[in-house]
Motif scaffolding. Structure first.
Motif, PDB file in Angstrom:
ATOM      1  N   GLU A  97       0.729  -1.195   0.044  1.00 55.13           N
ATOM      2  CA  GLU A  97      -0.119   0.049  -0.068  1.00 55.13           C
ATOM      3  C   GLU A  97       0.921   1.269  -0.055  1.00 55.13           C
ATOM      4  O   GLU A  97       0.538   2.315  -0.718  1.00 55.13           O
ATOM      5  CB  GLU A  97      -0.962   0.105   1.316  1.00 55.13           C
ATOM      6  CG  GLU A  97      -1.862   1.056   1.176  1.00 55.13           C
ATOM      7  CD  GLU A  97      -2.936   1.119   2.417  1.00 55.13           C
ATOM      8  OE1 GLU A  97      -3.914   2.004   2.320  1.00 55.13           O
ATOM      9  OE2 GLU A  97      -2.952  -0.150   3.148  1.00 55.13           O
ATOM     10  N   LEU A 146      -0.378   2.460  -6.756  1.00 54.48           N
ATOM     11  CA  LEU A 146      -1.234   2.838  -5.697  1.00 54.48           C
ATOM     12  C   LEU A 146      -0.880   4.446  -5.304  1.00 54.48           C
ATOM     13  O   LEU A 146      -1.697   5.082  -4.935  1.00 54.48           O
ATOM     14  CB  LEU A 146      -1.182   2.111  -4.452  1.00 54.48           C
ATOM     15  CG  LEU A 146      -1.749   0.480  -4.619  1.00 54.48           C
ATOM     16  CD1 LEU A 146      -1.706  -0.111  -3.201  1.00 54.48           C
ATOM     17  CD2 LEU A 146      -3.174   0.576  -4.742  1.00 54.48           C
ATOM     18  N   SER A 156      -2.899   6.360  -7.784  1.00 58.90           N
ATOM     19  CA  SER A 156      -4.431   6.253  -7.128  1.00 58.90           C
ATOM     20  C   SER A 156      -4.419   7.421  -6.016  1.00 58.90           C
ATOM     21  O   SER A 156      -5.428   8.064  -6.153  1.00 58.90           O
ATOM     22  CB  SER A 156      -4.824   4.969  -6.775  1.00 58.90           C
ATOM     23  OG  SER A 156      -4.879   4.268  -7.772  1.00 58.90           O
ATOM     24  N   ARG A 157      -3.624   7.487  -5.075  1.00 56.47           N
ATOM     25  CA  ARG A 157      -3.684   8.335  -4.193  1.00 56.47           C
ATOM     26  C   ARG A 157      -3.420   9.646  -4.573  1.00 56.47           C
ATOM     27  O   ARG A 157      -4.323  10.817  -4.105  1.00 56.47           O
ATOM     28  CB  ARG A 157      -2.406   8.104  -2.992  1.00 56.47           C
ATOM     29  CG  ARG A 157      -2.798   6.907  -2.231  1.00 56.47           C
ATOM     30  CD  ARG A 157      -2.043   6.918  -0.918  1.00 56.47           C
ATOM     31  NE  ARG A 157      -0.700   6.828  -1.251  1.00 56.47           N
ATOM     32  CZ  ARG A 157      -0.138   5.563  -1.361  1.00 56.47           C
ATOM     33  NH1 ARG A 157      -0.901   4.451  -1.083  1.00 56.47           N
ATOM     34  NH2 ARG A 157       1.233   5.366  -1.657  1.00 56.47           N
ATOM     35  N   TYR A 169      -9.343   3.623  -5.714  1.00 51.54           N
ATOM     36  CA  TYR A 169      -8.205   3.344  -4.765  1.00 51.54           C
ATOM     37  C   TYR A 169      -8.168   2.140  -4.277  1.00 51.54           C
ATOM     38  O   TYR A 169      -7.407   1.275  -4.148  1.00 51.54           O
ATOM     39  CB  TYR A 169      -7.815   4.397  -3.954  1.00 51.54           C
ATOM     40  CG  TYR A 169      -6.665   4.340  -3.194  1.00 51.54           C
ATOM     41  CD1 TYR A 169      -5.545   4.194  -3.379  1.00 51.54           C
ATOM     42  CD2 TYR A 169      -7.165   3.845  -1.603  1.00 51.54           C
ATOM     43  CE1 TYR A 169      -4.449   3.923  -2.546  1.00 51.54           C
ATOM     44  CE2 TYR A 169      -6.076   3.523  -0.750  1.00 51.54           C
ATOM     45  CZ  TYR A 169      -4.659   3.576  -1.087  1.00 51.54           C
ATOM     46  OH  TYR A 169      -3.598   3.417  -0.393  1.00 51.54           O
ATOM     47  N   ASP A 187      -8.070  -0.718  -6.551  1.00 53.61           N
ATOM     48  CA  ASP A 187      -6.595  -0.871  -7.197  1.00 53.61           C
ATOM     49  C   ASP A 187      -5.878  -1.391  -5.908  1.00 53.61           C
ATOM     50  O   ASP A 187      -4.899  -2.405  -6.186  1.00 53.61           O
ATOM     51  CB  ASP A 187      -5.996   0.480  -7.443  1.00 53.61           C
ATOM     52  CG  ASP A 187      -6.630   0.822  -8.815  1.00 53.61           C
ATOM     53  OD1 ASP A 187      -7.177  -0.042  -9.434  1.00 53.61           O
ATOM     54  OD2 ASP A 187      -6.397   1.922  -9.023  1.00 53.61           O
ATOM     55  N   LYS A 188      -5.942  -1.089  -4.521  1.00 55.54           N
ATOM     56  CA  LYS A 188      -5.400  -1.621  -3.584  1.00 55.54           C
ATOM     57  C   LYS A 188      -5.560  -3.137  -3.395  1.00 55.54           C
ATOM     58  O   LYS A 188      -4.694  -3.766  -3.372  1.00 55.54           O
ATOM     59  CB  LYS A 188      -5.789  -0.982  -2.332  1.00 55.54           C
ATOM     60  CG  LYS A 188      -4.924  -1.394  -1.052  1.00 55.54           C
ATOM     61  CD  LYS A 188      -5.311  -0.711   0.020  1.00 55.54           C
ATOM     62  CE  LYS A 188      -6.716  -1.045   0.841  1.00 55.54           C
ATOM     63  NZ  LYS A 188      -6.875  -0.615   2.324  1.00 55.54           N
TER      64      LYS A 188
END
Length: 440
Positions: free
Chosen positions: A39, A45, A48-49, A137, A140-141
């Motif tokens: 993560e 990721l 995504s963040r 997110y 994806d995680k």
């Protein structure tokens, strides 16, 4: 999450110091730490963040533009020439002297009071996009963590295979030693020694291949989760003995990020319809202005004085063209809503199919493990019987090697079946919307 990050920093610093003392360092990495490091360090990721932050900032900007008044100010200072006057036939008549210094300052403000709910729906749509970004997110995680778990279990399998081959190599060495003793006693032929030596060579070669695969898998996994170079990952072998049961798990579509995101997209499409409809309504706003200027040009000759005036009122604006222009936009927004609803239904359908398939595959994995366990027991019994027959000259070296190969194969199959149960359980948890039960 904070504890996981501290854990990661500790690992990094510790390995950084120890790397001076040794080229390679072992690191025990349980599954929850694998998920935490993934993560924090997975580039996908991280992206995504960043997307979440961009969408949130966009919403903040829209709120600011929606609720704060529009304010503008302007100031100018310049030179004005004398004015030359001609009649309507362009015959020169006179020159009017003008004040040569021009100064203007104005301040304007406006605030939209009503625009058919366009502002409200736009803000609600932006907030929905915030929620969709968070759900993307989460999706994806979960996908990255499950993907890395598969790589982790590959490493787990390779370590088990390495141990199995090492055990079989020791067994083959012991058997070869016994054969060589029996050859000296004239009880066996040299051919038995050759066949056993060839098998030992093949086992050593396979062990080398497994070790190379361990190196590659360890390297790839370490890069993705951000471990220092030359870190050797030690997997959690207690996973092999833990109970992984499908009982207690049920299909929970409300906690599947893809479905939640699809529902938010339908809501967002609804807001877009409302936004397009709002363009057909008038826009009502308040306005105010303050101006200060020199000279006063609305007289002949102009007067070199400062003039100040203030104005305020209500402005009503209506785009007549929206009567025919908005129709196509509304139709397009409705089509987009229908598409979003279709996508949501398809995602729900796919999730239900994946969930059912995962349950079936989980049960299949358990049944296969039980079958492989019985096969391994039979292979052990067969090996012991054939070994005794061989030592008593009731079986050939071919029978002995076949029994050894069957035992090795059953050991590998049993190990693979057990690891498959672990992966199938995590996959089932993911596809049934229960990933939050996994410590991550």
């Amino acid at each position: 999450m904070n504890n996981s990050f501290i854990f990661y920093l500790f690992i990094t610093l510790f390995l950084g110091v120890e790397n001076v003392k040794a080229q390679e360092k072992h690191l025990f990495l349980p599954v929850d730490s694998l998920f935490s490091l993934a993560e924090h360090n997975s580039l996908q990721l991280v992206g995504s963040r960043q997307k979440i932050n961009i969408v949130k900032k966009r919403t903040e900007i829209e709120k600011q533009e929606a609720w704060l008044p529009e304010i503008g100010a302007s100031a100018s200072m310049g030179y004005i020439s004398n004015a030359h006057v001609w009649d309507n036939h362009f015959n020169y008549e006179s020159t009017v002297k003008m004040p040569h210094t021009s100064i203007d300052f104005s301040l304007d403000a406006g605030f939209t009071v009503f625009n058919g709910g366009k502002t409200k729906n736009s803000l609600m749509k932006s907030e929905l996009e915030d929620q969709i970004a968070v759900l993307d997110y989460q999706k994806d995680k979960e996908s990255i963590q499950l993907l890395l778990l598969a790589k982790y279990l590959d490493l787990f399998t390779l370590y088990n295979q390495k141990e199995i081959y090492q055990q079989n190599i020791e067994l083959a060495k012991h058997r070869l030693s016994n054969i060589q003793q029996l050859i000296k006693q004239g009880m066996l032929t040299h051919n038995d020694n050759i066949r056993s030596s060839l098998q030992l060579t093949e086992l050593n070669l396979k062990l080398t291949e497994i070790q190379n695969d361990i190196t590659i898998t360890n390297h790839d996994l370490g890069i993705v989760i951000g471990l220092p170079e030359k870190t050797l990952i030690d997997v959690d072998t207690t996973l092999y003995d833990k109970a992984f049961e499908a009982a207690g798990l049920s299909f929970n579509k409300k906690d599947i990020p893809e479905i939640e995101a699809a529902e938010k997209k339908v809501e967002s499409a609804n807001k877009q319809i409302n936004i397009e409809k709002a363009s057909r309504l008038p826009q009502l706003s308040l306005y105010a202005g303050d101006a200060w200027a020199r000279p006063f040009l609305y007289s002949i000759p102009p007067i070199d004085i400062y003039m100040h005036f203030f104005q305020a009122g209500v402005r009503l604006k209506y785009d007549i063209g929206s009567i025919y222009k908005s129709k196509k936009n509304i139709e397009k927004a409705r089509l987009e809503k229908e598409y979003a609803e279709t996508q949501k239904n398809w995602i729900e359908q796919k999730a239900e199919i994946d969930s059912h398939s995962s349950f079936v595959k989980m049960n299949e994995a358990q049944e296969k493990y039980d079958s492989e366990k019985e096969s391994y027991r039979l292979a052990q019994d067969n090996y012991r019987v054939v070994e005794q027959k061989y030592l008593n000259k009731f079986a050939t070296i071919t029978d002995m090697l076949d029994a050894s190969t069957a035992l090795l194969s059953s050991q590998l199959n049993l190990n693979n079946a057990r690891v498959n149960i672990i992966y199938r359980w995590y996959n089932l948890v993911r596809n049934t919307g229960n990933w939050q039960q996994v410590k991550n």
